[in-house]
Write an enzyme that holds these catalytic residues in place. Structure first.
Site, PDB file in Angstrom:
ATOM      1  N   TRP A 131       0.884  -1.189   0.000  1.00 42.36           N
ATOM      2  CA  TRP A 131       0.000   0.000   0.000  1.00 42.36           C
ATOM      3  C   TRP A 131       0.909   1.223   0.000  1.00 42.36           C
ATOM      4  O   TRP A 131       2.127   1.085   0.010  1.00 42.36           O
ATOM      5  CB  TRP A 131      -0.929  -0.004   1.224  1.00 42.36           C
ATOM      6  CG  TRP A 131      -2.274   0.583   0.880  1.00 42.36           C
ATOM      7  CD1 TRP A 131      -2.702   1.849   1.106  1.00 42.36           C
ATOM      8  CD2 TRP A 131      -3.337  -0.094   0.199  1.00 42.36           C
ATOM      9  NE1 TRP A 131      -3.972   2.014   0.620  1.00 42.36           N
ATOM     10  CE2 TRP A 131      -4.392   0.840   0.055  1.00 42.36           C
ATOM     11  CE3 TRP A 131      -3.518  -1.389  -0.312  1.00 42.36           C
ATOM     12  CZ2 TRP A 131      -5.607   0.525  -0.577  1.00 42.36           C
ATOM     13  CZ3 TRP A 131      -4.735  -1.700  -0.933  1.00 42.36           C
ATOM     14  CH2 TRP A 131      -5.753  -0.755  -1.068  1.00 42.36           C
ATOM     15  N   TRP A 133       1.502   3.130   2.321  1.00 46.40           N
ATOM     16  CA  TRP A 133       2.188   3.295   3.611  1.00 46.40           C
ATOM     17  C   TRP A 133       2.746   1.966   4.103  1.00 46.40           C
ATOM     18  O   TRP A 133       3.148   1.858   5.262  1.00 46.40           O
ATOM     19  CB  TRP A 133       1.248   3.866   4.679  1.00 46.40           C
ATOM     20  CG  TRP A 133      -0.164   3.368   4.546  1.00 46.40           C
ATOM     21  CD1 TRP A 133      -1.233   4.086   4.106  1.00 46.40           C
ATOM     22  CD2 TRP A 133      -0.655   2.036   4.806  1.00 46.40           C
ATOM     23  NE1 TRP A 133      -2.360   3.290   4.078  1.00 46.40           N
ATOM     24  CE2 TRP A 133      -2.032   2.028   4.496  1.00 46.40           C
ATOM     25  CE3 TRP A 133      -0.068   0.855   5.257  1.00 46.40           C
ATOM     26  CZ2 TRP A 133      -2.836   0.897   4.627  1.00 46.40           C
ATOM     27  CZ3 TRP A 133      -0.870  -0.286   5.382  1.00 46.40           C
ATOM     28  CH2 TRP A 133      -2.236  -0.261   5.066  1.00 46.40           C
ATOM     29  N   ASN A 399     -14.088   0.807   0.962  1.00 40.80           N
ATOM     30  CA  ASN A 399     -13.331   2.053   1.002  1.00 40.80           C
ATOM     31  C   ASN A 399     -13.091   2.596  -0.409  1.00 40.80           C
ATOM     32  O   ASN A 399     -12.383   1.986  -1.201  1.00 40.80           O
ATOM     33  CB  ASN A 399     -11.973   1.811   1.666  1.00 40.80           C
ATOM     34  CG  ASN A 399     -11.076   3.046   1.586  1.00 40.80           C
ATOM     35  OD1 ASN A 399     -11.313   4.043   2.246  1.00 40.80           O
ATOM     36  ND2 ASN A 399     -10.041   2.993   0.751  1.00 40.80           N
ATOM     37  N   GLU A 400     -13.750   3.713  -0.725  1.00 48.76           N
ATOM     38  CA  GLU A 400     -13.477   4.511  -1.934  1.00 48.76           C
ATOM     39  C   GLU A 400     -13.864   3.857  -3.264  1.00 48.76           C
ATOM     40  O   GLU A 400     -13.468   4.337  -4.326  1.00 48.76           O
ATOM     41  CB  GLU A 400     -11.999   4.964  -1.977  1.00 48.76           C
ATOM     42  CG  GLU A 400     -11.655   5.891  -0.813  1.00 48.76           C
ATOM     43  CD  GLU A 400     -10.223   6.428  -0.808  1.00 48.76           C
ATOM     44  OE1 GLU A 400      -9.394   5.948  -1.590  1.00 48.76           O
ATOM     45  OE2 GLU A 400      -9.938   7.317   0.008  1.00 48.76           O
ATOM     46  N   GLU A 497     -11.651  11.004   6.172  1.00 55.02           N
ATOM     47  CA  GLU A 497     -10.224  10.770   5.866  1.00 55.02           C
ATOM     48  C   GLU A 497      -9.595  12.080   5.403  1.00 55.02           C
ATOM     49  O   GLU A 497     -10.140  12.739   4.517  1.00 55.02           O
ATOM     50  CB  GLU A 497     -10.059   9.772   4.700  1.00 55.02           C
ATOM     51  CG  GLU A 497      -9.870   8.331   5.085  1.00 55.02           C
ATOM     52  CD  GLU A 497      -9.330   7.499   3.908  1.00 55.02           C
ATOM     53  OE1 GLU A 497      -8.483   8.009   3.144  1.00 55.02           O
ATOM     54  OE2 GLU A 497      -9.752   6.346   3.766  1.00 55.02           O
TER      55      GLU A 497
END
Length: 822
Positions: A131, A133, A399-400, A497
């Site tokens: 990802w 991060w 998510n998204e 977020e």
């Protein structure tokens, strides 16, 4: 250590191989005595064939599912068992190849993430393929308990209790659901007794269980008199987290008794989406036990690439740090894992509300029959496992992914859009939503985040613009605009977020690097940055307001840069969060009534630059110390507009308070205030944000003799007669790189032990911006950090997480303020 230097790439071969786990075991009971024997896997990661005594029991392909195999006919006294794993990476690639009708993007992560492809084709922790991060460690193995269960007659598989408040009867009701496997060939009758001693509630029910798997639902009414004394479960900062001990006893005619001890919690949750006077669109906020609650918190990602390293202590440390920073909520993000039971137990205990995503993130997903069946099993298992937790206040489908289709992230030709929208509705609405609403009527469900909520539903589940500030929640990232400028932030109904990156402390990086890595532009520093241009974006954002380090000593240069990234991140997220908090009570040009601020992200998965406020290992970054203040229950917040300074009183308290606002102006060069203004009798309203002070900056500077924007700084706080006091906040009138009179201060600290805490007495000779205390790798946290020091002396408390001493702390201490960066 897999996290050392470049090992994420060096160890790639492990995930490309297939691995087999095997063992021989003796059966510890007499097989003949039991009607049914099951082999149960609570979690298998991910694709495996399960073989026992050379017979294939079945296959697994979903990390989030529970698998139970009937081994009654094949278990012996001595058994040989194998779990034959297939590489998740090659399995995902093969699934993608087999999906020939049309492609399902994205195929691969961006190169900067150094990851693996086709994560969306396998029901596995999505971020384990990399990802922005985190590293790519596509693990395989048995990641949760595995056991053998033997039983006669009947067996309890799931047990849950959820609470409802029946308004018409003004009483609490518990819905208790038990799911059984009944082995006998005919129905079994019996009695179930539910006992909650503290509420003097005991009820007995006659029940009948049919053969096979089935459920019974019991409704327990708490009588009216007791209902009025029930203590509800409240979020952190709003009341107690009361739970009641409950015993449920099943006595069936077969004479076999099951006793289940659990906790009953009483709380209601509503997601309010209603028209707002003076504004287009709808509200989007949570009411807990009938009270609107401003959601303050962050986003949770997996605490480690290797889940078996995540212990109870790991979770407690991170979640307690969230609660200690005045957070009342976390969003369990959809690219990780459904967390372990202990995670939710701790949240129940600390009053941390959970926005729970289902595990789908930033991708489109297949909807073939096998895939959907696997997802259906996953969803019903997870909802049954988790729904008793009062901390969970929302289920969210993904998510998204609504935004991915709406904003066309994957460059899908317009003509093909309908296929993907159809898949989207099939997966999240016709399957996931349908199961969730059947299994759990006690809390709301939304299909995606960000979403326009009811408006998205109206537009066929994929709205034109899921980032619309008049509906639902928004995600917002902007690394190029100046983050001190509040006007760039969306005046949204709910900010779920947002955030900025920083580097973790030198002590955290040191553990996984070697001396040649210690520079901002080293191969290591580039390798750890998984977000495109992330390192440059941080320097650009720092450059708006601070001077970049110029030291000729490369290690000092690196440490100074790390410090500045943390100062910048903390200051940016503070500015944005305060904007969301002061927007809660007003509508301006149709926008506002912001009722939630969840910054990205709480925790780290490894030692690398990221958006987190807690480093890998739990150390608090400056941002987390700032969060303690910007999420404080009572806070004055300042912003500038057209030459005027506005101060708002923001309160999460349940009562109005009459307070004094103190505004203190300092020149940078002196610890003596230039002037102090007191505004008495300021009313700060309960659970709202109200303007309490307005002054033209020019008037203020004139009143405070010989002050200019560059030579002075404003601090302010609220104080009440009953000892109620807000943190001290500040407002900069210019960039600090332009500030005049900031002097090289003499900062010093002495350390004293007091029982099991340590007091650091700090002294300064001049105003010191962003004073940071760092005790290296000694585990613990300070009471305050990264502050603006305007007094000669300040006491900061250190709370150790492991035994230490005054000597160790003195030896490890580094004191830094902005003037130390050269």
């Amino acid at each position: 250590d897999p996290y050392y230097r470049f090992n994420d790439v060096m160890y790639r071969w492990i995930s490309l191989d297939n691995w087999t786990y095997s063992r021989t075991f003796k059966t510890p009971f007499d097989i003949r005595k039991w009607q049914k024997v099951n082999l149960v896997f609570e979690g298998v990661d991910t694709v495996a064939q399960i073989v026992m005594n050379n017979v294939t029991l079945g296959r697994t392909d979903n990390m989030f599912n529970r698998y139970s195999f009937d081994i009654t006919s094949m278990i012996k006294e001595v058994n040989f068992i194998e779990v034959r794993f297939l590489s998740a990476v090659s399995y995902a690639a093969e699934q993608s190849r087999c999906h020939k009708a049309y492609s399902i993007p994205p195929a691969c992560p961006p190169p900067v993430q150094k990851g693996e492809c086709h994560a969306n084709f396998i029901r596995k922790e999505q971020c384990s393929f990399s990802w922005d991060w985190g590293p790519s460690f596509p693990t395989q193995g048995i990641w949760k308990d595995v056991r053998i269960e033997a039983y006669n007659h009947y067996h309890l598989i799931y047990f849950s209790s959820t609470s409802f408040f029946v308004k018409s009867a003004s009483q609490w009701r518990l819905e208790i659901e038990s799911i059984f496997d009944v082995v006998s060939s005919k129905p079994i009758a019996g009695l179930v007794t539910v006992n909650i001693p503290k509420l003097q509630t005991q009820q007995t029910f006659n029940v009948k269980l049919q053969p096979g798997e089935g459920s019974i639902v019991l409704l327990v009414n708490i009588n009216k008199v007791r209902s009025s004394t029930v203590e509800a479960w409240w979020p952190n900062g709003h009341g107690k987290q009361t739970g009641y001990n409950m015993t449920t006893t099943f006595i069936m005619e077969a004479g076999y008794q099951i006793e289940k001890f659990s906790k009953a919690y009483f709380r209601t949750v509503e997601l309010v989406q209603e028209p707002i006077p003076g504004s287009p669109g709808l509200s989007f906020y949570f009411r807990i036990n009938g009270r609107p609650i401003f959601i303050k918190g962050s986003n949770w990602i997996p605490a480690d690439s290797f889940q078996d390293r995540v212990t109870y202590d790991t979770l407690w440390l991170l979640l307690k740090s969230a609660a200690d920073a005045n957070m009342n909520a976390l969003r369990v993000w959809g690219g990780g894992v459904y967390e372990q039971d202990e995670f939710y137990d701790i949240c129940d205990e600390l009053g941390i509300m959970i926005w729970q995503d289902f595990m789908f993130a930033c991708a489109l997903y297949p909807t073939d029959q096998n895939y959907l069946e696997s997802v259906r099993a996953e969803v019903s298992h997870q909802v049954r496992r988790l729904k008793s937790h009062p901390s969970i206040i929302l289920w969210s489908g993904n998510n998204e992914n609504e935004a991915a289709i709406a904003s066309n992230w994957f460059s899908i030709p317009y003509a093909d859009r309908e296929i993907y929208i159809k898949d989207y509705v099939t997966l999240y609405v016709k399957n996931i939503q349908e199961i969730v609403l059947t299994e759990d009527k006690s809390r709301p469900f939304i299909t995606s985040s960000p979403t326009n909520g009811l408006e998205s539903v109206k537009e066929g589940w994929v709205s034109q613009n899921p980032y619309d500030t008049h509906y639902g929640d928004t995600h917002f990232y902007d690394y190029t605009s100046d983050c001190w400028n509040w006007t760039v932030y969306p005046k949204t109904r709910f900010a779920s977020e947002y955030g900025f990156q920083s580097w973790p402390s030198f002590s955290t990086i040191e553990k996984v690097s070697s001396a040649e890595d210690w520079s901002y532009t080293s191969n290591f520093s580039l390798h750890r940055q998984h977000h495109e241009n992330g390192n440059d974006q941080m320097l650009q954002q720092i450059g708006y307001h601070f001077r970049l380090p110029q030291s000729s000593d490369p290690i000092k240069n690196f440490k100074d840069t790390i410090y500045l990234t943390q100062v910048m991140q903390a200051q940016c997220v503070k500015t944005e969060t305060e904007f969301y908090r002061f927007s809660q009570s007003e509508i301006i040009k149709g926008e506002g009534h912001t009722m939630g601020a969840l910054y990205w992200q709480l925790n780290d998965i490894w030692q690398a630059p990221s958006w987190a406020s807690l480093e890998y290992g739990g150390k608090w970054k400056l941002l987390h110390y700032f969060a303690q203040n910007f999420f404080a229950p009572l806070l004055p917040v300042a912003y500038e507009d057209e030459g005027a300074l506005y101060i708002y009183g923001v309160s999460d308290l349940h009562e109005d308070h009459k307070l004094t606002l103190r505004v203190v102006v300092h020149t940078w060069s002196s610890l003596e205030p230039v002037c102090t203004l007191s505004n008495e009798g300021v009313i700060v309203k309960a659970q709202s944000a109200v303007p309490i002070y307005k002054v033209s900056i020019n008037d203020l500077l004139e009143r405070c003799r010989n002050c200019t924007r560059k030579s002075c700084v404003i601090t302010f706080y609220l104080v009440g007669e009953d000892g109620l006091q807000s943190p001290t906040n500040y407002h900069f009138l210019s960039s600090l790189k332009d500030a005049v009179g900031i002097e090289k201060t003499q900062l010093s600290a002495s350390v004293l032990q007091q029982d099991d805490i340590y007091r650091f007495v700090l002294q300064t000779t001049a105003v010191a911006p962003f004073v940071s205390l760092d005790v290296g790798s000694i585990k613990g946290r300070f009471s305050d950090n990264g502050f603006l020091m305007t007094e000669k002396e300040k006491v900061v408390v250190f709370y150790p997480w492991e035994p230490t001493s005054v000597e160790e702390l003195e030896k490890s201490l580094t004191l830094t303020s902005l003037v130390d960066v050269v």
